[in-house]
Write a protein that holds these residues in place. Structure first.
Motif, PDB file in Angstrom:
ATOM      1  N   GLN A   1      -4.965  -2.178  -1.152  1.00  0.00           N
ATOM      2  CA  GLN A   1      -4.121  -3.011  -1.996  1.00  0.00           C
ATOM      3  C   GLN A   1      -4.403  -4.496  -1.735  1.00  0.00           C
TER       4      GLN A   1
ATOM      5  N   HIS B   1      -2.350  -2.033  -9.068  1.00  0.00           N
ATOM      6  CA  HIS B   1      -1.876  -0.859  -8.350  1.00  0.00           C
ATOM      7  C   HIS B   1      -2.825  -0.431  -7.229  1.00  0.00           C
ATOM      8  N   GLY B   2      -3.859  -1.220  -6.981  1.00  0.00           N
ATOM      9  CA  GLY B   2      -4.835  -0.886  -5.955  1.00  0.00           C
ATOM     10  C   GLY B   2      -6.249  -1.052  -6.481  1.00  0.00           C
TER      11      GLY B   2
END
Length: 262
Positions: free
Chosen positions: A177, A196-197
């Motif tokens: 992340q 979201h990553g």
């Protein structure tokens, strides 16, 4: 004869150089002059850990638009080593350094300023995307991941129908992340979803609105083929020695557009 891959390479380099120059000339007072005042910030002192390394991730990725790259990620720094342009983000000082081993030049900016300039440029683009929605969980190369969907639309362009929608299907890492300000820069420059990553895979499909949702085109924009958690030596995330400061973004990438690269 010019190969398709080399044509795409040159095209991407030219587009990125124009994009970066636009970012610096759209805001009053930020135009790059030819005099000494255009000198970039000095190279930041390299990060040195007592053990000579830091726990992190190595990720190898291929992409349709920007070619292949390798990520070295720790809680201190993020380095993306690309085929024609590379970057290092210091997560503590909030600064980003772009550099090219072909032109042997570098340029450093405050991350917030870079995000602001990139945002102004991207606002002028003709794509509008809705919010990213998480639709499930999965595994990717043995790593936990989220399945995401983002719907977009081409607002207006004489070359593209106005009733065309775009759907991005994304598989994003649950463990790797980044901070919001870093996500903003990466999403604008690399044209993917980072909120979201780190995206493991992103596939874009085009649809005609008002008809049965039959895909008119499907394209894999980015795809990770290797990911591993391991200690990252300080040398792997350090800036290459011997680079010279660039006075503009076109200067940073100038050698990538020479005839011998076609």
């Amino acid at each position: 004869m010019i190969s398709i891959n080399k044509q795409k390479y040159k095209f991407a380099t030219i587009i990125l150089a124009i994009f970066l120059d636009l970012c610096f000339n759209m805001i009053p007072g930020t135009a790059l002059a030819a005099g000494p005042e255009s000198s970039p910030e000095s190279i930041l002192a390299p990060v040195k850990n007592p053990e000579g390394s830091r726990s992190g991730w190595v990720v190898r990725q291929k992409g349709y638009q920007w070619g292949g790259c390798v990520w070295y990620i720790t809680d201190q720094q993020i380095k993306m080593s690309g085929s024609f342009l590379s970057m290092i983000i210091n997560r503590k000082t909030k600064k980003i350094t772009l550099f090219s081993l072909k032109s042997n030049r570098y340029r450093t900016y405050p991350l917030a300023e870079c995000a602001k300039r990139v945002g102004i440029y991207r606002a002028k683009q003709h794509y509008v995307f809705g919010a990213v929605k998480a639709v499930g969980k999965t595994q990717y190369l043995g790593q936990p991941a989220l399945e995401l969907v983002r719907i977009g639309q081409r607002v207006t362009d004489e070359r593209t129908r106005r009733d065309v929608e775009f759907r991005d299907d994304v598989v994003a890492s649950s463990k790797i992340q980044f901070e919001p300000e870093i996500n903003k820069v990466l999403e604008s420059v690399l044209y993917s979803v980072y909120s979201h990553g780190l995206p493991f895979k992103m596939v874009r499909s085009g649809y005609i609105k008002g008809r049965e949702r039959r895909s008119t085109q499907t394209l894999t924009l980015t795809e990770v083929y290797f990911v591993k958690a391991r200690p990252i030596p300080d040398s792997e995330v350090a800036l290459t020695k011997g680079l010279k400061p660039s006075r503009s973004e076109m200067d940073l990438l100038s050698s990538d557009m020479d005839a011998d690269h076609i």
